[in-house]
Scaffold this motif. Structure first.
Motif, PDB file in Angstrom:
ATOM      1  N   ASN A   1     -49.858 -24.148 -98.205  1.00  0.00           N
ATOM      2  CA  ASN A   1     -48.645 -23.689 -97.508  1.00  0.00           C
ATOM      3  C   ASN A   1     -48.773 -23.909 -96.006  1.00  0.00           C
ATOM      4  OD1 ASN A   1     -46.064 -22.596 -97.381  1.00  0.00           O
ATOM      5  ND2 ASN A   1     -46.816 -20.496 -97.123  1.00  0.00           N
ATOM      6  N   ALA A   2     -49.310 -25.071 -95.630  1.00  0.00           N
ATOM      7  CA  ALA A   2     -49.571 -25.365 -94.221  1.00  0.00           C
ATOM      8  C   ALA A   2     -48.311 -25.849 -93.528  1.00  0.00           C
ATOM      9  CB  ALA A   2     -50.673 -26.431 -94.109  1.00  0.00           C
ATOM     10  N   SER A   3     -48.271 -25.646 -92.197  1.00  0.00           N
ATOM     11  CA  SER A   3     -47.150 -26.150 -91.393  1.00  0.00           C
ATOM     12  C   SER A   3     -47.525 -27.386 -90.598  1.00  0.00           C
ATOM     13  CB  SER A   3     -46.654 -25.060 -90.435  1.00  0.00           C
ATOM     14  OG  SER A   3     -47.704 -24.645 -89.555  1.00  0.00           O
ATOM     15  N   SER A   4     -48.818 -27.689 -90.478  1.00  0.00           N
ATOM     16  CA  SER A   4     -49.262 -28.897 -89.776  1.00  0.00           C
ATOM     17  C   SER A   4     -50.671 -29.249 -90.229  1.00  0.00           C
ATOM     18  CB  SER A   4     -49.237 -28.695 -88.258  1.00  0.00           C
ATOM     19  OG  SER A   4     -50.163 -27.691 -87.877  1.00  0.00           O
ATOM     20  N   VAL A   5     -51.000 -30.532 -90.059  1.00  0.00           N
ATOM     21  CA  VAL A   5     -52.308 -31.050 -90.465  1.00  0.00           C
ATOM     22  C   VAL A   5     -52.809 -31.990 -89.374  1.00  0.00           C
ATOM     23  CG1 VAL A   5     -53.589 -32.406 -92.178  1.00  0.00           C
ATOM     24  CG2 VAL A   5     -51.761 -30.889 -92.919  1.00  0.00           C
ATOM     25  N   GLY A   6     -54.108 -31.977 -89.129  1.00  0.00           N
ATOM     26  CA  GLY A   6     -54.736 -32.911 -88.199  1.00  0.00           C
ATOM     27  C   GLY A   6     -55.730 -33.807 -88.901  1.00  0.00           C
ATOM     28  N   LEU A   7     -55.590 -35.127 -88.724  1.00  0.00           N
ATOM     29  CA  LEU A   7     -56.510 -36.109 -89.295  1.00  0.00           C
ATOM     30  C   LEU A   7     -57.302 -36.737 -88.152  1.00  0.00           C
ATOM     31  CD1 LEU A   7     -54.080 -37.914 -91.795  1.00  0.00           C
ATOM     32  CD2 LEU A   7     -55.512 -35.914 -92.218  1.00  0.00           C
ATOM     33  N   THR A   8     -58.616 -36.553 -88.161  1.00  0.00           N
ATOM     34  CA  THR A   8     -59.462 -37.031 -87.062  1.00  0.00           C
ATOM     35  C   THR A   8     -60.623 -37.836 -87.619  1.00  0.00           C
ATOM     36  OG1 THR A   8     -58.922 -35.044 -85.774  1.00  0.00           O
ATOM     37  CG2 THR A   8     -60.813 -36.356 -85.048  1.00  0.00           C
ATOM     38  N   ILE A   9     -60.830 -39.035 -87.049  1.00  0.00           N
ATOM     39  CA  ILE A   9     -61.960 -39.894 -87.439  1.00  0.00           C
ATOM     40  C   ILE A   9     -62.587 -40.431 -86.165  1.00  0.00           C
ATOM     41  CG2 ILE A   9     -62.697 -41.963 -88.674  1.00  0.00           C
ATOM     42  CD1 ILE A   9     -60.352 -41.605 -90.549  1.00  0.00           C
ATOM     43  N   ARG A  10     -63.899 -40.255 -86.028  1.00  0.00           N
ATOM     44  CA  ARG A  10     -64.618 -40.767 -84.855  1.00  0.00           C
ATOM     45  C   ARG A  10     -65.952 -41.350 -85.306  1.00  0.00           C
ATOM     46  NH1 ARG A  10     -62.613 -35.816 -82.636  1.00  0.00           N
ATOM     47  NH2 ARG A  10     -61.096 -36.185 -80.961  1.00  0.00           N
ATOM     48  N   CYS A  11     -66.438 -42.339 -84.559  1.00  0.00           N
ATOM     49  CA  CYS A  11     -67.747 -42.945 -84.849  1.00  0.00           C
ATOM     50  C   CYS A  11     -68.697 -42.615 -83.708  1.00  0.00           C
ATOM     51  CB  CYS A  11     -67.614 -44.463 -85.010  1.00  0.00           C
ATOM     52  SG  CYS A  11     -69.148 -45.250 -85.552  1.00  0.00           S
ATOM     53  N   ARG A  12     -69.770 -41.881 -84.039  1.00  0.00           N
ATOM     54  CA  ARG A  12     -70.750 -41.495 -83.043  1.00  0.00           C
ATOM     55  C   ARG A  12     -72.148 -41.711 -83.591  1.00  0.00           C
ATOM     56  NH1 ARG A  12     -68.266 -35.643 -81.088  1.00  0.00           N
ATOM     57  NH2 ARG A  12     -66.411 -36.446 -80.017  1.00  0.00           N
ATOM     58  N   GLN A  13     -72.948 -42.440 -82.834  1.00  0.00           N
ATOM     59  CA  GLN A  13     -74.355 -42.660 -83.198  1.00  0.00           C
ATOM     60  C   GLN A  13     -74.487 -43.156 -84.640  1.00  0.00           C
ATOM     61  OE1 GLN A  13     -76.285 -38.930 -82.310  1.00  0.00           O
ATOM     62  NE2 GLN A  13     -76.295 -39.311 -80.124  1.00  0.00           N
ATOM     63  N   GLN A  14     -73.698 -44.181 -84.960  1.00  0.00           N
ATOM     64  CA  GLN A  14     -73.735 -44.835 -86.268  1.00  0.00           C
ATOM     65  C   GLN A  14     -73.375 -43.893 -87.406  1.00  0.00           C
ATOM     66  OE1 GLN A  14     -77.507 -46.858 -86.669  1.00  0.00           O
ATOM     67  NE2 GLN A  14     -76.837 -48.512 -85.349  1.00  0.00           N
TER      68      GLN A  14
END
Length: 520
Positions: free
Chosen positions: A451-464
């Motif tokens: 029952n969420a009102s918003s979603v965050g999708l995060t992808i990062r590349c750090r130290q392989q």
């Protein structure tokens, strides 16, 4: 104390016991012996704790924790106490030596159970139920015969067994108990072969990892048993081989890099064959050219070296050819994927037409409607089966343009606001697929259950390492153990060498996160 806390407590106890054992034994026996058996104890209980934490329903994890901790106490700690007591006149030395020298059979029984239960935690069938009981009987008889035997003087600093029972037929107890225990161990190994012959798919890959380690142990351990009192190398070999077994079992049960085993085996066989072939070719050429030019001739050695160098160049060409074959295999997989998509699409079109036909039949003929809907449901089942086959190991076509466009498209199609923070660079196809499926699963759960009102999708590349997270502001309280979607996703990530985590406090939203090797 919860079931997930117990494995951590058992591992912590083992760490304390092994540290104490090392302190007690240090410089009273070869240092490598002290360290290697400490590593073996920590490896066994550590692998068991991880299995018990991740798969608490599988008894193999608890079995590793149990006999690993028992071995650490009875064998390592008491042996250290016995050595220190003999060196510094501490009390209880003979008792500690007696317990340490009699505890080795327990590990043998533990491994017999492991072989019989691997990888599912259940015996292969009803006919195998007698195996644990035979092994237990052998353990009791063999331990009694060993512990009370007057011939065990070499295990004591005094040169004699203070608990020897001259009146008991200890030789007979050993003659009956040890074969029973070894027989149950051999039968358990046979059960692995039976499982492997019947297995397929995921279970077969699990068995490959463990069978490889068990095969090495099956060669090394009998030799170390024979040479135990002859050379210290026997103890080192036994410790190294035994340490590899729980690691292989843990990797297989937790499905960590399962499919790397095929590559490992093929490369091992290929390079071993190549090494033997080159050595044989070099020897044959030396002999043949020595006959031609004379024994000890420099020309013979030089010619043989040149020929072997040419063979190594041919190996490089074989490697390049293999790379081209792999690339062709990937292209073929993409073609198969398109074919499957086309087949599934056509079947779904057929379902739509059938349902439309049922709509027209609703009025005059309800029986006909029922038959038509039955056929439509059957078509749906077939379509689902095809799509599941498609999802098995084939990356989605959305990733053809890259991870960022695929996630952007996923966010655009969502029925709620979705923020996207994804790099535009490309990664390994398997890693991209796992990251994409994590975003899909997290977004689906946020819409359907949170029952969420918003979603965050995060992808990062750090130290392989590729860090992926899906965060929503929903109701929270999600449980990975109650749905196959998250379990399958965790298995996919673990198979790539990554880690998966679910944080979902009731009333505070949910975060799915993963770390994957990205190599950039």
């Amino acid at each position: 104390m919860g079931r997930r806390t117990v494995p951590a407590v058992l591992f912590g106890a083992t760490v304390v016991v092994e540290i104490a054992a090392v302190v007690l034994s240090w410089r009273l026996e070869p240092e490598y012996d002290t360290i290697l058996y400490g590593v073996f104890g920590l490896t066994t209980v550590g692998a068991g704790a991880v299995i018990a934490w991740r798969r608490p329903e599988n008894p193999i994890g608890w079995l590793f924790c149990g006999f690993g901790l028992l071995n650490a106490i009875a064998s390592d700690l008491f042996q250290g106490w016995g050595l220190r007591a003999a060196a510094e006149s501490w009390p209880g030395g003979p008792l500690a030596e007696w317990i340490a020298s009699s505890s080795w059979l327990v590990s043998g029984y533990g491994w017999a159970l492991t072989f019989a239960l691997f990888p599912t935690g259940r015996l292969p069938g009803p006919r195998w139920r007698v195996l644990p009981w035979v092994g237990a009987l052998g353990l009791v008889l063999g331990t009694a015969g060993w512990a009370l035997s007057p011939d065990r003087g070499r295990d004591f600093s005094s040169g004699r067994n203070p608990w020897a029972a001259e009146s008991l037929p200890t030789g007979l107890l050993l003659a009956v108990g040890v074969p029973l225990l070894l027989g149950s161990l051999m039968a358990a190994v046979l059960s692995l072969a039976v499982r492997f012959r019947r297995s397929s798919g995921l279970e077969r890959q699990q068995l490959k990892w463990f069978v490889l380690a068990a095969s090495v142990a099956g060669v090394v351990l009998p030799a170390t048993f024979v040479l135990w009192y002859v050379t210290p190398v026997a103890g080192v070999g036994a410790a190294l081989v035994l340490s590899a077994l729980p690691l292989a079992a843990g990797a297989a049960i937790l499905r960590y890099r399962l499919y790397d085993i095929d590559l490992f085996i093929s490369r091992t066989v290929a390079y071993a064959t190549l090494t033997v072939s080159l050595a044989a070719a070099y020897g044959v050429l030396i002999v043949a050219l020595g006959i031609l030019f004379g024994r000890g001739s420099g020309w013979a050695t030089a010619a043989a070296t040149v020929v072997c160098a040419i063979l190594r160049l041919q190996l490089s060409e074989v490697e390049a050819s293999r790379a081209r074959i792999v690339a062709a295999g990937h292209a073929e997989r993409r073609r198969i994927e398109r074919d499957l998509h086309d087949g599934a699409q056509q079947r779904l079109v057929s379902i739509g037409l059938a349902l439309r036909h049922a709509q027209h039949q609703l009025g005059p003929s309800p029986e006909a409607v029922g038959a038509t809907l039955d056929r439509a449901v059957a078509e749906v089942s077939m379509a689902i089966g095809e799509l599941r086959e498609l999802a098995r190991g084939l990356p989605p076509t959305q990733l053809d343009a890259g991870l960022r466009p695929a996630v952007d498209d996923l966010a655009r199609r969502a029925p709620l606001p979705v923020s996207v923070d994804v790099p535009g660079e490309r990664f390994d196809p398997g890693v991209e697929a796992a990251a994409y499926f994590l975003c899909c699963e997290g977004l689906t759960n946020a819409v359907k259950h949170a029952n969420a009102s918003s979603v965050g999708l995060t992808i990062r590349c750090r130290q392989q390492r590729l860090l992926v997270s899906v965060t929503d502001d929903g109701v929270g309280g999600a449980d990975a153990g109650k749905g196959t979607g998250l379990t399958g996703l965790a298995d996919r990530i673990a198979a790539l060498g990554g880690t998966f985590r679910l944080d979902s406090v009731p009333g505070q939203g949910t975060t799915l996160s993963a770390e994957l090797p990205c190599g950039s």
